[in-house]
Design an enzyme around this catalytic site. Structure first.
Site, PDB file in Angstrom:
ATOM      1  N   SER A 263       0.943  -1.279   0.079  1.00 29.63           N
ATOM      2  CA  SER A 263       0.091   0.048  -0.166  1.00 29.63           C
ATOM      3  C   SER A 263       0.873   1.289  -0.019  1.00 29.63           C
ATOM      4  CB  SER A 263      -0.803  -0.003   1.334  1.00 29.63           C
ATOM      5  OG  SER A 263      -0.099   0.332   2.430  1.00 29.63           O
ATOM      6  N   ASP A 264       0.248   2.280  -0.484  1.00 26.14           N
ATOM      7  CA  ASP A 264       1.007   3.684  -0.193  1.00 26.14           C
ATOM      8  C   ASP A 264       0.452   3.711   1.158  1.00 26.14           C
ATOM      9  OD1 ASP A 264       2.529   6.020  -0.809  1.00 26.14           O
ATOM     10  OD2 ASP A 264       1.389   6.616  -2.617  1.00 26.14           O
ATOM     11  N   TRP A 265       1.216   4.909   1.640  1.00 22.13           N
ATOM     12  CA  TRP A 265       1.026   5.096   3.123  1.00 22.13           C
ATOM     13  C   TRP A 265      -0.206   5.727   3.440  1.00 22.13           C
ATOM     14  CZ3 TRP A 265       5.059   2.745   1.660  1.00 22.13           C
ATOM     15  CH2 TRP A 265       6.098   2.163   2.316  1.00 22.13           C
ATOM     16  N   ALA A 267      -3.255   4.323   2.544  1.00 25.47           N
ATOM     17  CA  ALA A 267      -3.926   4.197   1.244  1.00 25.47           C
ATOM     18  C   ALA A 267      -5.052   2.890   1.433  1.00 25.47           C
ATOM     19  CB  ALA A 267      -3.122   3.926   0.104  1.00 25.47           C
TER      20      ALA A 267
END
Length: 732
Positions: A263-265, A267
């Site tokens: 995941s993006d942070w 997200a």
């Protein structure tokens, strides 16, 4: 003759034998790795499997101590490994040994049109990540340049999916040769920063598959990338990071991706969707200032205790966590559990050389009236260097791509080193304030005084170089927000106009990762797009300005004359930036030069455009046949001659169009290119091969790629708007 024949057969058989052995050996290694993973999984508890799936700190995930399974450590760094971050805050850890080489940004890399250079770039970057003991490098970014207002365009490779694909593949392979996983981002459709965590993107299947996914697909199927980062935004109503259609249907099923989705942070938004719809490793939730969790602790991530509880209650089958753990262990066997990976290196001369090569080959000469460039170093010459960007450090700021280089040579410093005889004067002209994430910090100096001094110094000079553009501050080229305007900030347009009134011998260097409005273009003699060049900025820039290096960069995206000439903006706010909830990609497949060509809207500077200090001639352009079957390969040959007075390099570009298509198409699309280095007076023949399968369009009727038979137009030139020859071939 007989001996030569048998010798050739023997050589061929030996070669085939080694190829077969290599294939078998790789298969055995793969089977051996999977067997080891099976053995490890059988020994792991349910909680230990879950623990692999979420962060334990800002940039690491847990291992399994009792089994000797290590932690996984990551670092931001599409163009340099980020400085060490604290365990549980965004503060820097304060290390003294985490300085690195800052490489030019990816727009610059794309502008080189040199895939082999992208491989050297990736390998050098991977070496530095390995030296810093990182297992995953969070890059490259391959999102498509859709609007010049996107704050993160500098991290990407332009508007064309073919160019982005061709440049991303060797970059990824280069990184991963070091036993460090590349992590391609941001999957998918994160093509703006405004409302990035809220906006839902709606688009056609053709636009998705033909424009926005090809670079991701090439990263998986051609480069064999080991990890992919999910995006913040929604796609068709579901968050991209745990999107059933993107992750399960396309990435893991159609493309057979066997790596890890990270995941993006912050997200991730749901335990059930994260579990079922393809997210493998959750990072950043609730601990990074972006989330809103009440219980601000790693055990409360969506893929932590809530995931464990659902597994224990049989709400989610254990096979789901087994698949995630298997993928993560596979990543480890490729990285930190690989006993044969190299040690890495950092801040060495070879890395600086690669950075310099990318910087000098990536800068784009856009205008050169009266041969303004190169500027010769001569006694009695006075050069006024105006602009804050002449001295401003550009590795700071920008969001997650911020760097801590061991050194960064400013443009002014580089010019002073290069020009030993000329007199160089400098003043800021304008001030922007320091770069800080998510806030704008105003400057403290008097703007009128700065402007007045710039005019006075310009009067004293024989030549004026205005080094301006954007920087890495909020609402410029920076993560988190898009630009608020197409024009240059901080009154730069007016300053350029006022300088012209007192000195017409004026050149402009634009430092940016984006196209900018240029109402002053007719008033300047020389114009260079320099990008953000990292550690070697000043040396590379001075070498191009002085003529030690002949520029050969080509634009990886179009510069529109007006913002509304850009395809995303043409359709109004519903197309960009959306209404805060939904956004509709009304430009569909006509992005960038596809839009300008098809709609006959002349750009300010076209995709693929870039001038040189020498001149080139393309001649004897021909395809190898007039007719092809659907399994064939088009081979376009072209003689390239350097007809000028200095050595240089030209990029031959081949575009293909389908006239009278049964579906809507762009007038032409880039399908091949070759960069050719030529000595003064030299001529070379280049051959560019195009597989017929690359001419397919995405057929929504069958939800797959389809080849349309019939006539195709082949366009060969050195820019999308400068076609030297058009010919027609037929596919039967």
């Amino acid at each position: 003759m007989k001996r030569e024949f048998y010798s050739g057969i023997r050589y061929l058989c030996t070669s085939v034998f080694f190829v077969v052995c290599t294939i078998i050996g790789n298969a055995q290694k793969s089977n051996d790795m999977e067997s080891k993973i099976d053995s490890i999984l059988s020994q792991m508890t349910l909680k230990e499997k879950v623990d692999l799936c979420h962060a334990q700190s800002k940039f690491s995930t847990k291992g399994v101590e009792r089994l000797g399974i290590p932690e996984v450590w990551m670092a931001d760094g599409p163009h340099g490994v980020r400085a060490e971050i604290s365990w549980d805050s965004w503060n820097y850890a304060g290390w003294t040994n985490d300085s690195i080489t800052a490489f030019p940004v990816l727009t610059c890399l794309a502008s080189t049109f040199r895939p082999e250079l992208a491989g050297q770039y990736g390998f050098s970057l991977g070496e530095e990540a390995r030296y810093r003991k990182k297992d995953v490098l969070l890059g490259p970014g391959v999102n498509i340049y859709r609007t010049p207002l996107n704050g993160r365009n500098f991290e990407y490779m332009g508007e064309d999916p073919y160019l982005a694909s061709v440049m991303a593949v060797p970059y990824i392979k280069g990184v991963q040769k070091n036993g460090v996983a590349a992590c391609v981002k941001h999957y998918a459709l994160n093509n703006q920063e405004k409302w990035r965590s809220l906006i839902n993107v709606e688009l056609s299947d053709r636009a998705l598959h033909e424009i926005y996914l090809p670079a991701f697909k090439a990263s998986v199927q051609e480069a064999g990338v080991w990890s992919i980062m999910g995006a913040y935004n929604k796609v068709r109503g579901q968050y991209a990071t745990h999107n059933e259609f993107l992750n399960n249907d396309i990435l893991k099923t159609k493309w057979n991706f066997d790596g890890v989705v990270i995941s993006d942070w912050s997200a991730a938004h749901s335990t059930t969707e994260s579990a079922l719809y393809g997210l493998d490793m959750e990072m950043g939730t609730g601990t990074d200032g972006l989330g809103s969790n009440v219980k601000n602790h790693y055990d409360y991530y969506y893929l932590a205790n809530p995931f464990l509880e659902k597994l224990k209650n049989n709400e989610i089958p254990e096979s789901i966590v087994d698949d995630k753990a298997r993928r993560i262990l596979r990543l480890m066997f490729r990285t930190n559990m690989n006993p044969n990976r190299p040690l890495g290196r950092v801040n060495n001369q070879e890395h600086s050389d690669v950075a310099y090569k990318v910087a000098t080959e990536g800068m784009v000469l856009l205008k050169n009236q009266d041969e303004f460039f190169p500027i010769q170093d001569s006694k009695g010459l006075t050069i006024a260097v105006i602009g804050e960007n002449a001295t401003r450090a550009m590795s700071a700021g920008g969001g997650s791509s911020e760097l801590k280089p061991k050194f960064e040579i400013s443009p002014l410093e580089g010019l002073k080193k290069r020009y030993k005889n000329a007199t160089i004067l400098h003043t800021m002209g304008y001030e922007t304030g320091p770069s800080e994430y998510n806030r704008i910090v105003p400057g403290k100096l008097n703007a009128d005084s700065l402007r007045t001094k710039a005019i006075e110094i310009s009067k004293q000079a024989d030549v004026v170089l205005f080094i301006g553009g954007l920087n890495k501050s909020n609402s410029q080229d920076c993560e988190g927000n898009d630009r608020k305007a197409f024009g240059l900030p901080f009154n730069q347009d007016n300053i350029i106009n006022e300088i012209h009134e007192v000195n017409q011998n004026l050149g402009v260097i634009i430092v940016s990762g984006n196209a900018v409005d240029m109402p002053w273009l007719s008033k300047v003699k020389g114009l260079i797009e320099s990008w953000y060049l990292g550690s070697v900025t000043g040396i590379a820039m001075a070498d191009v300005i002085s003529g030690k290096v002949n520029p050969s960069g080509k634009l990886p995206f179009s510069f529109p004359k007006r913002l509304e000439d850009n395809s995303a903006h043409y359709f109004g706010e519903s197309s960009y930036p959306g209404d805060g909830v939904n956004q509709y990609y009304k430009d569909d497949i006509l992005v960038g030069y596809r839009w300008h060509d098809t709609k006959k809207i002349k750009p300010l500077f076209a995709f693929g455009y870039g001038k040189s200090y020498t001149t080139f001639e393309l001649s004897n352009i021909a395809a190898n046949k007039k007719k092809y079957d659907k399994d064939g390969t088009i081979e376009v040959t072209c003689d390239v001659s350097n007809t000028g007075e200095v050595d240089g390099a030209e990029v031959v570009q081949v575009y293909v169009g389908k006239p009278n298509s049964k579906v809507d198409r762009a007038k032409k699309e880039l399908k091949g290119f070759a960069k050719v280095a030529l000595k003064q007076g030299e001529k070379k023949t280049v051959t560019i091969a195009i597989d017929i399968s690359k001419l397919k369009y995405y057929d929504t009727g069958i939800s797959d790629w389809n080849l349309e038979l019939g006539n195709y137009d082949i366009y060969v030139g050195n820019a999308s708007d400068n076609i030297i020859k058009k010919s027609t071939i037929k596919i039967e």
